[in-house]
Design a protein around this motif. Structure first.
Motif: not given
Length: 426
Positions: A399-408
């Motif tokens: 599982x990969x989960x993203x938040x406001x500090x992640x980038x493409x």
């Protein structure tokens, strides 16, 4: 991705994101669905309170006691405003979302384990529970929203039922799961595995038709989307601080005030009482009725600082940023050979969590190689949602989960890492 959302500026507020891992690897943190990282503003707020203002709350009459109590109650105000609570007193601080869910489950069926075996005159019939009554959850729940209801069913003789999950990872509302016997419906607002954002309105409508109460586990939604509990119209909402830039050890139960008034205390001890005699006690008004003993003072203050940070960033902007990240991830992962996405393959009613398997490769191996060779932190396993994995016939997922500090760019690094994993096992 909105030009107004400056992710590079935001990343500077998170010291851990610039950390160099052993071997000179840069950290790529894609595990915020498990626990988010903390901005320096939250860390410093907690440090400063511990260093300069700390005292117990609601007890001491001196300056430090007053300052600490004020900061603790200010945090309650911030959380209430953040989720649109009609009253600050409807916000109960717990140690995590699991405790909040257990608190509500504990409120049902009290008469069945009283020594007298009789219903008290002031017992609210909405909280009675026994043989013939039904509890409804779903197949996609985190264990925290399964086990407390199993325990309630076991101690009262009630029946536990659940919504199924479609092959696309959506809540299956085709059956008549909610019936005239249903007393409580408790479902995830957003799945911690599938990323699915569940439709609240039809579930609530049916529950209201039969007089059932409705609870949402919003641990995966409150950190990522604007959530207004009054607009949702449900009865209870649970969420946790450590997934929304705050510290661990602090969670929240929001509930309608008239329900909190009717509910019995969950824990007994100091500060939840009005008066105590040797043979009986009377209880403080809510929310304090549910906050026995010394509460997580500094953790609540840290959560208040996290709310300040999220509001400054803008929840609509955070949601849009994560939506762009998720779109990029869905497109990029679709190009990885033999990758099976578990959950919705489109952006419709989904959040920034993607779970998947690679054919012939155990998720534990995937996670270890990504970490050891690329510094990519993902979660592997059943993510405290084993029944959901059984539903899909798999023991575990990555599982990969993203938040406001992640980038493409970090998502691209994940995809490159997955290609490498496949070469290792080719």
């Amino acid at each position: 991705m909105s030009a107004a959302f400056d992710v590079e500026r935001i990343r500077k507020d998170f010291p851990v994101l610039s950390r160099e891992l052993p071997g000179g690897r840069s950290l790529v943190y894609l595990d915020s669905g498990n626990s988010s990282q903390k901005p320096a503003q939250v860390v410093e707020t907690m440090r400063e309170h511990l260093a300069m203002h700390y005292s117990n709350v609601g007890r001491a009459m001196h300056v430090l006691g007053a300052e600490s109590t004020q900061a603790y109650e200010d945090a309650r105000d911030k959380v209430a405003a953040f989720v649109g609570a009609p009253s600050r007193d409807e916000v109960v601080f717990t140690k995590n979302a699991s405790e909040a869910l257990n608190l509500v489950a504990y409120s049902f069926g009290q008469r069945f384990w009283r020594a007298s075996g009789t219903t008290q005159p002031n017992e609210d019939p909405r909280f009675t529970m026994g043989p013939g009554d039904e509890i409804v959850i779903s197949e996609m729940e985190h264990h925290s929203n399964i086990v407390p209801w199993q325990m309630l069913a076991q101690r009262t003789g009630a029946t536990l039922k659940w919504f199924g999950v479609t092959d696309e990872g959506r809540l299956d509302l085709s059956g008549d799961v909610i019936t005239e016997r249903t007393k409580i419906v408790s479902i995830a607002h957003q799945s911690n595995v599938l990323g699915t954002v569940n439709p609240v309105a039809p579930v609530l409508k049916r529950a209201r038709e039969v007089g059932a109460l409705v609870m949402l586990d919003a641990s995966q939604s409150v950190p990522h989307h604007p959530v207004d509990v009054a607009a949702l119209g449900v009865d209870f909402v649970a969420f946790t601080g450590h997934k929304m830039l705050g510290p661990s050890g602090i969670g929240v139960l929001w509930a309608r005030g008239e329900l909190l008034e009717a509910m019995p205390p969950f824990l007994g001890g100091g500060e939840m009482i009005e008066a105590v005699w040797m043979d009986h006690s009377t209880y403080a008004p809510y929310p304090h009725k549910f906050e026995a003993g010394t509460p997580p003072i500094v953790e609540a203050i840290g959560l208040g600082a996290a709310v300040d940070y999220l509001q400054a960033a803008g929840m609509e902007a955070i949601e849009a940023h994560e939506r762009a990240l998720t779109a990029h991830a869905l497109d990029a992962l679709a190009e990885v050979p033999s990758l099976r996405l578990i959950g919705p393959s489109t952006l419709e009613e989904r959040g920034g969590t993607v779970a998947f398997t690679l054919e012939g490769i155990h998720p534990h191996d995937v996670g270890q190689i990504l970490d050891d060779e690329f510094g990519i932190a993902v979660r592997v396993g059943h993510h405290c949602a084993r029944p959901l994995h059984l539903r899909f016939g798999i023991p575990a997922t990555t599982r990969a989960s993203f938040y406001l500090y992640n980038t493409t760019g970090e998502i691209d690094a994940l995809v490159r890492g997955l290609h490498h994993v496949q070469k290792v096992f080719a």
